[in-house]
Design an enzyme around this catalytic site. Structure first.
Site, mmCIF file in Angstrom:
data_model
loop_
_atom_site.group_PDB
_atom_site.id
_atom_site.type_symbol
_atom_site.label_atom_id
_atom_site.label_comp_id
_atom_site.label_asym_id
_atom_site.label_seq_id
_atom_site.Cartn_x
_atom_site.Cartn_y
_atom_site.Cartn_z
ATOM 1 N N LYS A 183 0.810 -1.275 0.015
ATOM 2 C CA LYS A 183 -0.043 -0.079 -0.036
ATOM 3 C C LYS A 183 0.779 1.354 -0.048
ATOM 4 C CE LYS A 183 -3.651 2.150 2.657
ATOM 5 N NZ LYS A 183 -4.604 1.809 4.116
ATOM 6 N N SER A 214 -9.506 2.133 3.341
ATOM 7 C CA SER A 214 -8.652 2.887 2.425
ATOM 8 C C SER A 214 -7.749 2.189 1.458
ATOM 9 C CB SER A 214 -7.688 4.139 3.330
ATOM 10 O OG SER A 214 -6.971 3.460 4.103
ATOM 11 N N SER A 269 -9.326 -0.102 7.338
ATOM 12 C CA SER A 269 -8.676 -0.132 6.056
ATOM 13 C C SER A 269 -8.298 -1.278 5.446
ATOM 14 C CB SER A 269 -7.564 1.047 5.869
ATOM 15 O OG SER A 269 -8.603 2.196 5.706
HETATM 16 N N1 GLN Z 1 -12.630 4.403 6.889
HETATM 17 C C1 GLN Z 1 -11.851 4.824 7.810
HETATM 18 C C2 GLN Z 1 -11.576 6.305 7.951
HETATM 19 O O1 GLN Z 1 -11.390 6.978 7.084
HETATM 20 C C3 GLN Z 1 -10.443 3.988 8.262
HETATM 21 C C4 GLN Z 1 -9.702 4.392 7.306
HETATM 22 C C5 GLN Z 1 -8.190 3.440 7.815
HETATM 23 O O2 GLN Z 1 -8.394 2.803 8.430
HETATM 24 N N2 GLN Z 1 -7.020 3.910 7.412
HETATM 25 O O3 GLN Z 1 -10.917 6.906 9.065
#
Ligand code: GLN
Length: 483
Positions: free
Chosen positions: A73, A148, A172
């Protein structure tokens, strides 16, 4: 999957070079549509593969990860390979060092194919906040892959990488794994070094694998875990070979807690609910004991998360000031002749190069941390965080693991939620509690929902006790094997 490829490599049925070429060919074929990759490691991957082949020819013992093509990632730093965090502000940033996890898999001769797309600085639940492209769900190209870690999950499922290293701050890893039909493992906070992970919310962030199988997740975990001098929050962990512990445990008598609050909300898609109930039934049939539990403060988890996380975000993002990292209007002004003060450089650089969601969180966090509001919001949220943790502590006195949906819905349409941040935040409702408490949690596929002629995957989540990755991996493995 990893073990099969490993066998083929050591039996010399295939070379790592050939395997790597195959994966690059698949990327060339599929990625124009799926758009999982931001940068390909054309420069180094083949050399790495050839070095592994040489070792094999020389009869040297190689690690399970050796010669196997993977992706990383784009919030995880890779020496000499562009790392953007999905943001314009780091569009041309090439880190001078490897994150500890990258260093570790490289020491085991992993072949990194490239860097995968993600929401900008990992803020998002659909991948649509990437400044560069929107990754598509391989099961239905009109839908999001989740986020994400959108590119990581999509690449694993499209098989344009064998596995991926991703990060999980509020879901994420697990949510995109659920929406794409992959295995996603979020580790106990402290299990893995965060050194070289571009920070989103430091007390939540944790790196972990997205894989095709539970065994693959265990294999990767064994190789990235452990204390790192460069991350004071990393913990010494027993040198375990998690992959060798799979299947050993007996599921009969395993106590699985099902929190009633997680099934009470209106947001849970009834089709998802049905699949989760089936998963519960399956565990019952396998001999597990299902225990109804209550986690009443879970109701406040999302609100707590969206106060503390933006607060930490606002602090972490301060380093992107147009001076130290990445893009800067200051550098441009040398060409244009604009006369900027230091304040102008901060302001104009951040205005120009940061996206909407990142700015929203900086503003929310700065507000929550400001004098007068600090007690009202930030401190209050920290107290609720302690409460949520405590409830988990109590629950884990009665059960070995806690089962729930991973995501309230299957993959949604691209554009469906991107204009409504609150709606998007709800995608994390089942995943954030594990990050708030620092618990390990896994999402594994438990079925599909048919919609518009496509089969959309659904994941079931299991949360375990702190540093008890073994139990969730075992439970997940048995579930997977009995499928
Ligand atoms: N969707 C969550 C957020 O926007 C989690 C993001 C993540 O785990 N990096 O904060």
């Amino acid at each position: 999957m990893i073990r099969d490829l490993h066998e083929k490599l050591i039996n010399q049925e295939i070379t790592s070079e050939k395997l790597t070429e195959e994966y690059f060919a698949k990327i060339e074929e599929k990625d124009p549509e799926i758009q999982a990759y931001l940068t390909l490691n054309n420069e180094f991957a083949r050399d790495l593969a050839r070095a592994v082949d040489k070792k094999i020819r020389n009869g040297e013992e190689i690690d399970l990860l050796a010669g196997i093509p993977c992706s990383v990632k784009d919030v995880i730093c890779t020496e000499g390979i562009r790392t953007t965090a999905g943001s314009k502000i780091l569009e041309n940033y090439v880190p001078p060092y490897d994150a500890t996890v990258v260093k570790k898999i490289k020491e085991n001769d992993a072949v990194i194919l490239g860097k995968t797309n993600c929401d900008e600085f990992a803020m998002g639940a659909s991948g649509e906040n990437s400044a560069f492209q929107t990754t598509k769900n391989p099961h239905d190209l009109s839908r999001v892959p989740g986020g994400s870690s959108s590119g990581s999950a999509a690449s694993v499922v499209a098989d344009t990488s064998v596995y991926s290293l991703a990060s999980d701050t509020g879901g994420s890893i697990r949510q995109p794994a659920s929406l794409c039909g992959a295995v996603g493992l979020k580790l106990t906070y402290g299990m893995v070094s965060r050194y070289g992970l571009i920070a989103m919310a430091s007390s939540f962030d944790q790196i972990g694998p997205i894989t095709k199988t539970v065994e693959d997740a265990a294999i990767v975990l064994s190789r990235i875990a452990g204390k790192d001098r460069k991350d004071s929050t990393s913990m010494p962990t027993a040198d375990k070979n998690y992959e060798n512990l799979l299947g050993g445990a007996n599921i009969s008598g395993l106590k699985i807690g099902v929190p009633k609050e997680y099934f009470a909300g209106k947001g849970l898609d009834p089709r998802v609910r049905e699949l989760i109930e089936k998963a519960i039934q399956k565990y019952k049939n396998l001999g597990a004991e299902i225990i109804d539990i209550s986690l009443p403060s879970g109701e406040y988890a999302l609100a707590t998360y969206y106060v503390i996380v933006p607060s930490e975000v606002s602090s972490n993002m301060a380093r992107f000031d147009g001076i130290r990292f990445g893009q800067s209007v200051g550098a441009e002004s040398e060409k244009t002749g604009a006369d900027y003060t230091l304040g102008d450089i901060y302001f104009k650089t951040r205005s120009k190069y940061l996206g909407k969601e990142v700015k929203r969180r900086i503003m929310l966090g700065t507000y929550a941390l400001s004098a007068g509001y600090y007690d009202q919001y930030y401190l209050k949220a920290q107290k609720v965080r302690a409460l949520i943790k405590k409830e988990f502590e109590e629950a884990f006195k009665k059960v070995d693991l806690i089962l729930s949906p991973t995501s309230p819905t299957p993959a949604f349409k691209i554009g469906e939620k991107s204009e409504d941040p609150l709606e998007m935040y709800l995608a994390d409702i089942y995943t954030v509690p594990a990050n708030i408490a620092g618990l390990p949690a896994i999402s594994i596929p438990c079925g599909t929902i048919e919609e518009g002629g496509k089969n959309l995957p659904v994941g079931v989540q299991m949360m375990g006790k702190w540093f008890d990755e073994e139990t969730i991996l075992n439970a997940a493995y048995i579930f997977e094997q009995s499928a």
